[in-house]
Design a protein around this motif. Structure first.
Motif, mmCIF file in Angstrom:
data_model
loop_
_atom_site.group_PDB
_atom_site.id
_atom_site.type_symbol
_atom_site.label_atom_id
_atom_site.label_comp_id
_atom_site.label_asym_id
_atom_site.label_seq_id
_atom_site.Cartn_x
_atom_site.Cartn_y
_atom_site.Cartn_z
ATOM 1 N N SER A 174 44.053 19.200 32.539
ATOM 2 C CA SER A 174 43.582 17.928 31.990
ATOM 3 C C SER A 174 44.295 16.734 32.611
ATOM 4 O O SER A 174 43.724 15.643 32.690
ATOM 5 C CB SER A 174 43.776 17.909 30.462
ATOM 6 O OG SER A 174 45.155 17.919 30.124
ATOM 7 N N PRO A 179 37.840 13.958 36.730
ATOM 8 C CA PRO A 179 36.636 14.246 35.931
ATOM 9 C C PRO A 179 35.553 14.812 36.844
ATOM 10 O O PRO A 179 35.538 14.547 38.049
ATOM 11 C CB PRO A 179 36.242 12.866 35.374
ATOM 12 C CG PRO A 179 37.487 12.048 35.451
ATOM 13 C CD PRO A 179 38.231 12.543 36.662
ATOM 14 N N GLU A 183 38.367 15.857 32.379
ATOM 15 C CA GLU A 183 37.941 15.262 31.118
ATOM 16 C C GLU A 183 37.600 16.328 30.084
ATOM 17 O O GLU A 183 37.983 16.227 28.911
ATOM 18 C CB GLU A 183 36.725 14.373 31.383
ATOM 19 C CG GLU A 183 36.188 13.640 30.188
ATOM 20 C CD GLU A 183 34.984 12.794 30.559
ATOM 21 O OE1 GLU A 183 33.909 13.002 29.974
ATOM 22 O OE2 GLU A 183 35.121 11.937 31.459
#
Length: 320
Positions: A174, A179, A183
């Protein structure tokens, strides 16, 4: 001519709405506000005079209007799709945005044409185009997630060999990866921190992401937690399989590029011909759109174009 202008206004309204939705998607302050709204917590807003602050206040007003719709089943289904697209909106808010966009497109078209039929057609185009845009964002996001998944699994297996627990590897991913995979793993990490069991957090993420490759990973992790085994080795094997599938998919795309290009040319050529003829002899072209027979033939031609596009896409899209 008026009908074409009405379509242009509808398309312009659609792209304006897409711009606002993408701005919401990339806005950190709106993402925080979205998380608070999901838990019925009123966001603390400051009088920010920037464009970001203006959008936040505008969506605060939309939130108040959409509150009665939030708990409805259809709104929750919409919210699920919006989450898959990575758009921080509640289902009720999306409905209100659609209604505003439809009203704006219909009102502008009616002011220009003074024709309620054209206004209704233009207003109806907006939600259909927005929904197609949402599906496009979902497919692109799943594709990007799958492209990152191989490297993600290698990182997880190396971290497991270094002594990390699986929950710690979720936190590493994370923070370290971009992303959409960073995400999604961040959401999983937040769920686990809030007390959600790891198995349940993985199932929720699998349902939200909608990737068959990630479903394979979740199944392997859940089986390993039930019966034991070397999870790092299992993830290495899955990573190799996923990377081979990506390589094969790219090879298929290169081999079917000619067919996809033919579909694009087939779809664009009639409209390009229409535009060129309209530029040379607009009166003759408008006679087709003004006569009932001409309208019928244009509708049939558009239907056949769409059918041809679907057939070609079915041929060139090969599942791996």
């Amino acid at each position: 001519m008026i009908f074409i202008f009405s379509l242009l206004i509808a398309v312009a309204t659609f792209w304006l709405t897409i711009f606002v939705v993408l701005f919401i998607k990339n806005s950190k302050s709106l993402d925080i506000s979205y998380r608070m709204r999901r838990h019925n917590v009123k966001p603390i807003t400051k009088k920010d005079k920037s464009f970001d602050g203006l959008i936040v206040r505008a969506y605060g007003f939309i939130q108040k209007i959409s509150t009665p719709l939030t708990e409805k089943n259809f709104a929750q289904s919409l919210e699920y799709k919006l989450n898959q697209a990575g758009i921080p909106l509640l289902g009720g808010e999306y409905v209100i945005i659609n209604l505003i966009a439809m009203a704006l497109a219909g009102f502008v078209i009616w002011l220009v044409t003074l024709n309620l039929r054209y206004a209704a057609i233009g207003a109806a185009i907006v939600p259909v185009a927005l929904w197609l845009g949402i599906w496009y964002l979902i497919s692109r996001r799943i594709e990007s997630f799958t492209e990152q998944l191989g490297d993600c699994l290698i990182t997880i297996s190396n971290a497991l060999r270094a002594g990390y627990s699986f929950q710690q590897t979720i936190e590493v991913i994370s923070k370290e990866m971009e992303p959409p995979i960073g995400e999604e793993f961040s959401k999983m990490n937040h769920d686990i921190i809030m007390g959600v069991p790891l198995e349940e957090a993985l199932e929720v993420a699998n349902k939200r992401i909608g990737s068959s490759d990630f479903e394979l990973v979740v199944t392997a992790v859940l089986i390993q937690r039930e019966v034991g085994g070397n999870l790092a080795q299992v993830l290495d094997n899955i990573s190799y399989t996923i990377m081979e599938r990506i390589r094969m998919r790219r090879e298929i795309l290169s081999l079917t590029a000619q067919g996809r290009f033919s579909a694009i040319v087939m779809l664009a050529l009639p409209f390009a011909t229409f535009a060129s003829q309209f530029a040379v002899a607009p009166d003759q072209v408008m006679q087709i759109l003004e006569e009932d027979v001409g309208k019928f033939l244009v509708a049939v031609a558009i239907g056949l174009e769409i059918l041809g596009w679907i057939v070609i896409m079915k041929i060139v899209n090969i599942d791996v």
